[in-house]
Design an enzyme around this catalytic site. Sequence first.
Site, PDB file in Angstrom:
ATOM      1  NE  ARG A 161       1.919  36.439  81.177  1.00 61.91           N
ATOM      2  CZ  ARG A 161       0.696  36.844  80.788  1.00 61.91           C
ATOM      3  NH1 ARG A 161      -0.303  35.974  80.716  1.00 61.91           N
ATOM      4  NH2 ARG A 161       0.478  38.107  80.468  1.00 61.91           N
TER       5      ARG A 161
ATOM      6  CE1 TYR B  98      12.770  19.505  96.138  1.00 66.16           C
ATOM      7  CE2 TYR B  98      11.060  21.170  95.987  1.00 66.16           C
ATOM      8  CZ  TYR B  98      12.387  20.815  95.917  1.00 66.16           C
ATOM      9  OH  TYR B  98      13.323  21.772  95.626  1.00 66.16           O
TER      10      TYR B  98
ATOM     11  CG  ASP C 140       6.885  15.348  91.965  1.00 70.39           C
ATOM     12  OD1 ASP C 140       7.650  14.932  91.078  1.00 70.39           O
ATOM     13  OD2 ASP C 140       7.156  16.294  92.716  1.00 70.39           O
TER      14      ASP C 140
ATOM     15  CE  LYS D  44      15.348  19.008  91.481  1.00 69.46           C
ATOM     16  NZ  LYS D  44      14.209  18.712  92.326  1.00 69.46           N
TER      17      LYS D  44
HETATM   18  C1  LIG Z   1      13.145  19.443  92.894  1.00 65.78           C
HETATM   19  C2  LIG Z   1      11.821  18.849  93.052  1.00 65.78           C
HETATM   20  C3  LIG Z   1      10.655  19.630  92.963  1.00 65.78           C
HETATM   21  C4  LIG Z   1      10.700  21.141  92.783  1.00 65.78           C
HETATM   22  O1  LIG Z   1      11.303  21.487  91.594  1.00 65.78           O
HETATM   23  P1  LIG Z   1      12.066  22.886  91.321  1.00 65.78           P
HETATM   24  O2  LIG Z   1      12.410  22.769  89.887  1.00 65.78           O
HETATM   25  O3  LIG Z   1      13.240  22.944  92.245  1.00 65.78           O
HETATM   26  O4  LIG Z   1      11.080  23.965  91.619  1.00 65.78           O
HETATM   27  C5  LIG Z   1       9.433  18.996  93.076  1.00 65.78           C
HETATM   28  N1  LIG Z   1       9.364  17.671  93.273  1.00 65.78           N
HETATM   29  C6  LIG Z   1      10.460  16.897  93.367  1.00 65.78           C
HETATM   30  C7  LIG Z   1      10.302  15.439  93.584  1.00 65.78           C
HETATM   31  C8  LIG Z   1      11.717  17.456  93.261  1.00 65.78           C
HETATM   32  O5  LIG Z   1      12.798  16.685  93.376  1.00 65.78           O
END
Ligand SMILES: *Cc1c(COP(=O)(O)O)cnc(C)c1O
Length: 403
Positions: free
Chosen positions: A59, A112, A184, A209
Site C-alpha cells: 500500500r 465525468y 483531468d 481509458k
Molecule cells: C472514467 C473516467 C473517470 C473515472 O475513472 P474510473 O477509472 O472509472 O474510476 C474520471 N474521469 C474521466 C474523464 C473518465 O473518463
Amino acid sequence: MENNEETYFETKCVHSGIKEYEYGPVVPPIYQTSTFKFKSAGHGAALFAGDEKGYIYTRMGNPTIEAMEDSVAELEGGHKALGCGSGMAAVHTVFATLTQTGDHVVCSNAIYGPTTTLLNSVMKRYGVHTTFVDASDIGEIENAVTKKTRIIYIETPGNPTLAIADIEAIAEIARRTGAYLVVDNTFMSPALQKPFEFGADIILHSMTKFLNGHADVIGGVIIVKDEETYCQFRKTLNQLGGVIDPFNSFLVHRGIKTLALRMERHCESAATIAEYLESHPAVAKVMFPGLPSHPQFELAQKQQKGPGGLISFELKGGCQAGRNLMDCVKLFQLAVSLGGVESLIQHPASMTHASMEKEVRLAAGITDGLVRLSIGIENVKDLLLDLEQGLEKVGKVRDEVII
Ligand SMILES: *Cc1c(COP(=O)(O)O)cnc(C)c1O
C-alpha cells in the site's frame, strides 16, 4: 527535428519507468507481494524513518507500481506520480488532500458524471462547496472564484460535450487566486495534451481509458510537479488506501508502450468518422475538436496535438433515434467507458451522466439525444460501414419507450 535534446514521446512510451532488476528482465517483473522482508530490525526501522530507501508494504509502495508511476510521470513531464485503484480514487484523493471544511471548488460542468456526484455528496458533507461553471467561458470562471477557492477543476475536452477549456488562461486565474488548477487529462492522454506546459498544478487520469487502452483494467493516477506535493499526496493516499495493485500496474505499463501508436489511429479514424457524420442527412450536430465547426477549433489546435478519439453527436430524430442506432450497430459495442482498442457507443443522458440532475445535465449541454462514440483502432472502413447500416435503419425502427 523538433527536439534533439530530449527523447521523443514515442520512445518514452516504450522505455519510461523501466529499471534494472535482478536477472536483467527487459520488462519489470510483477512483484505480487503484500509485504517486504527487512534485512534486520535496524533496516526496518531505517525504512520507516525514511533514512533508507526501500519497500515496506505494497500500500505504501511496490517496485511494479513504481515503474508504472515513473513512466506516467515522465510522459506528463511531472516530478512523480501516484497510482490509484481507479480514476475515481484519484479524484477523491485529490480533493481529500487539498481541501478542508469551508473550502470552495470551482468545477467545470462538463465532467465525468461521478466526479460531479462526489463533489455534490461526499465533499459537500465534509463542508467543501462547489460552483459548477461552463469552463469554456473564462468569464464564468473569473466570476466564480472567491478567496476561499482552493481548487479549479477541469476536464478538457469536457465529458461528453467535448467543450474545450483554455488551460493557460485558467492557470493564470488559479495563480492569481492562489488556487490549484487540477486537470483531468483522461480524454487526451499525455500523447495529445500536456497540461503542465500550460500551467496546470496537478494532473490526474483514469488509466482505465487511453493509458491502459485495452479495456481490461480499472486504475487511476495523479501526477504532481514537486517532492513536497508528492509527500503530501502520498500520505493521504496511504491513509485512504485507494492504491492500485501490482498486476494492474503491470498491465497499464504494458499498455503505455503502444500509447503513441494507438492515439495516432484513434485520432485519424475519429476525424474520418466525424466528417462522415457531419455530412450525413440523419445527423443534426457533431461535436468533435478536429472539425472546423467546433466552437473552439482554434483553441484545440493550440493546446492539443490531436483531436482525440471521442465524438459526440445528435441525430435529427432525437433521443429515440439515438437509442435505435445503439441497438442497430454491430461492430460498435454498446458500453460505457472509452479509450480502448475496440469502438464503443453509449447514451450519456441515460448512462454515464444519468446520476446528474436533469437541469444541471441540460445546462452542461448533455441533451437527451446526445450519442457518444469512442473510436477504437479497427479499420475505419469497417466502422463506417457499421454506422452506415445503423443510420439507414434509424427512423425505420418503431418508436418504443421514450425517456
Ligand atoms: C472514467 C473516467 C473517470 C473515472 O475513472 P474510473 O477509472 O472509472 O474510476 C474520471 N474521469 C474521466 C474523464 C473518465 O473518463
